[in-house]
Design an enzyme around this catalytic site. Structure first.
Site, PDB file in Angstrom:
ATOM      1  N   GLU A 157       0.478   1.017   8.065  1.00  0.00           N
ATOM      2  CA  GLU A 157       0.827   2.404   7.336  1.00  0.00           C
ATOM      3  C   GLU A 157       1.555   3.727   7.354  1.00  0.00           C
ATOM      4  OE1 GLU A 157      -2.515   2.132   4.367  1.00  0.00           O
ATOM      5  OE2 GLU A 157      -2.123  -0.022   4.994  1.00  0.00           O
ATOM      6  N   TYR A 160      -9.716   4.552   2.290  1.00  0.00           N
ATOM      7  CA  TYR A 160     -10.400   2.760   3.399  1.00  0.00           C
ATOM      8  C   TYR A 160     -11.608   3.047   2.986  1.00  0.00           C
ATOM      9  CZ  TYR A 160      -5.950   0.796   4.267  1.00  0.00           C
ATOM     10  OH  TYR A 160      -4.742   0.457   3.941  1.00  0.00           O
ATOM     11  N   VAL A 200       6.687 -13.452  -3.928  1.00  0.00           N
ATOM     12  CA  VAL A 200       6.005 -13.028  -5.963  1.00  0.00           C
ATOM     13  C   VAL A 200       5.408 -11.947  -6.205  1.00  0.00           C
ATOM     14  CG1 VAL A 200       3.642 -13.303  -6.555  1.00  0.00           C
ATOM     15  CG2 VAL A 200       4.553 -14.834  -4.366  1.00  0.00           C
ATOM     16  N   PRO A 247       0.732  -9.329  -7.294  1.00  0.00           N
ATOM     17  CA  PRO A 247      -0.355  -9.822  -6.105  1.00  0.00           C
ATOM     18  C   PRO A 247       0.373 -11.001  -5.243  1.00  0.00           C
ATOM     19  CG  PRO A 247      -1.974  -9.285  -7.725  1.00  0.00           C
ATOM     20  CD  PRO A 247      -0.213  -8.901  -8.903  1.00  0.00           C
ATOM     21  N   PRO A 284      16.066  -8.939  -7.413  1.00  0.00           N
ATOM     22  CA  PRO A 284      15.871  -8.629  -5.198  1.00  0.00           C
ATOM     23  C   PRO A 284      17.502  -9.478  -4.702  1.00  0.00           C
ATOM     24  CG  PRO A 284      14.521 -10.233  -5.090  1.00  0.00           C
ATOM     25  CD  PRO A 284      14.757  -9.937  -7.252  1.00  0.00           C
ATOM     26  N   HIS A 337       1.403  -1.295  -0.247  1.00  0.00           N
ATOM     27  CA  HIS A 337       0.090   0.000  -0.086  1.00  0.00           C
ATOM     28  C   HIS A 337       0.876   1.477  -0.267  1.00  0.00           C
ATOM     29  CE1 HIS A 337      -4.358  -1.985   1.591  1.00  0.00           C
ATOM     30  NE2 HIS A 337      -3.654  -2.646   0.456  1.00  0.00           N
TER      31      HIS A 337
END
Length: 393
Positions: free
Chosen positions: A137, A95, A386, A389, A276, A85
């Site tokens: 967050e 939200y 991953v 998503p 990475p 996010h």
């Protein structure tokens, strides 16, 4: 805190969610974008087209409802979502919009079962989830804002170097236009990059792993030009950019990073999944040049083997580093041909005390993880990322 009644009601809706499947999340996104098309500037519409985002949201919803009385189980999943996010600049005001469309979706799809009591329970449950996410967050945003070299929102960066790494992958060194320092990133984290390709209706945000260790001056991302099943809008646009062009970046984010630099480490990747791993590798070699490292990589052929010369140089300089490659299409220039089979090298793997990091296509990682578990590696010693998503292996 949620009441026992709310918890009971929300948990009772799990079978309804399971039965409806991704129909719920598909309806949700269509409803969301119909009423709030401006959010298309945030969401990855390519993932909408493939259904990956709907699948990920459905799994998250079902998991939340199932574990609403024990949210500690979802700690890692929520941390992953919170980091994602921040790379999209999701703010508290987003939200209530999402919550309204979630409730509206459930009312429209299961009107008979979505009684006033069920609606009230879900409103309470969503409010709790929103509060948790907003709080976490906010802490991530504050860290990015208050740390040396940090920032909030987007910051302009210039492409100061563009380097072809293989047939499909090109690296971009990104240096802040303002000439100031950049915040330290953890090896394995990614950047959110915002662009508006020519002909695109909306701004596009994508995440790319940082492919070098932290240096306080710039970042490097290494981008695969996506061609199948159809050309990737953003990856192809980035490949068209030249040195001197400007892009906008969000601060580094991501909960997949090097956890411990003292354990023997195995870095396992396929294709562009090694990006990475390069940051992890450089950090390990810098922090402890005697650290035992195995770098295992799989790709189609030598033309798609990114960073081959660089990795070769590192393995020559550092005795602690051993690299192995698998080519699916040919044996020329590789140690092995075909899929990455670990049984052949099991005596070289630190099965009992090593840390294993995986990155690549989900099918590849699931295949490797199953082998590691079969060889006796503990599940908690296996970490993975991953792209796109998240999904479980």
């Amino acid at each position: 805190m949620l009441s026992d009644k709310t918890i009971e009601i929300v948990k009772s809706t799990v079978p309804l969610l399971t039965q409806a499947g991704t129909v719920v999340t598909d309806h949700f996104y269509k409803r969301l974008f119909s009423h709030n098309p401006e959010l298309k500037n945030i969401f990855n519409m390519a993932n909408q087209d493939t259904g990956r985002q709907q699948f990920a949201l459905f799994n998250a919803l079902a998991a939340y409802a199932q574990n609403i009385d024990n949210l500690a189980v979802l700690k890692e999943a929520l941390a992953r979502i919170n980091h994602k996010h921040t790379s999209l600049n999701i703010l508290p005001e987003h939200y209530p919009i999402v919550g309204a469309h979630l409730i509206g979706t459930l009312k429209e799809l299961i009107p008979e079962q979505f009684t006033p009591d069920v609606e009230y329970a879900w409103r309470e449950a969503y409010a709790l989830l929103a509060d948790i996410c907003i709080t976490e967050e906010a802490a991530l945003y504050e860290h990015s804002k208050s740390t040396l070299g940090g920032w909030v929102g987007t910051r302009q960066f210039e492409i100061t170097n563009k380097q072809v790494e293989s047939e499909l992958v090109t690296s971009f060194t990104l240096t802040p236009v303002d000439g100031e320092a950049v915040i330290t990133h953890k090896p394995g984290q990614y950047l959110g990059i915002k662009v508006k390709p020519e002909g695109a209706e909306y701004e596009e945000i994508r995440q790319y792993s940082i492919s070098q260790k932290s240096n306080g001056k710039n970042y490097r991302i290494s981008v695969k030009k996506e061609l199948q099943p159809k050309p990737g809008m953003v990856s192809n646009y980035l490949h068209s950019l030249a040195q001197g062009d400007i892009v906008e970046l969000y601060p580094p984010a991501g909960d997949f990073f090097l956890r411990n630099s003292t354990q023997p480490t195995v870095l396992i990747s396929a294709g562009v999944g090694q990006t990475p791993m390069l940051a992890m590798l450089e950090t390990l070699l810098s922090d402890n040049p005697n650290h035992d490292i195995l770098y295992l990589h799989a790709c189609e052929n030598t033309q798609q083997h990114s960073f081959a010369h660089y990795l070769n140089e590192l393995s020559t300089v550092y005795n602690c580093l051993q690299t192995m490659t698998w080519f699916n299409q040919s044996s020329e220039g590789a140690d092995f041909t075909g899929l990455m089979g670990l049984a052949a090298i099991k005596t070289q793997l630190p099965l009992k005390n090593g840390a294993f990091y995986l990155c690549g296509p989900a099918g590849f990682m699931a295949f490797v993880k199953s082998q590691l578990l079969a060889l006796g590696v503990k599940n908690e010693h296996i970490h993975y990322e991953v792209f796109g998503p998240h999904q479980d292996l």
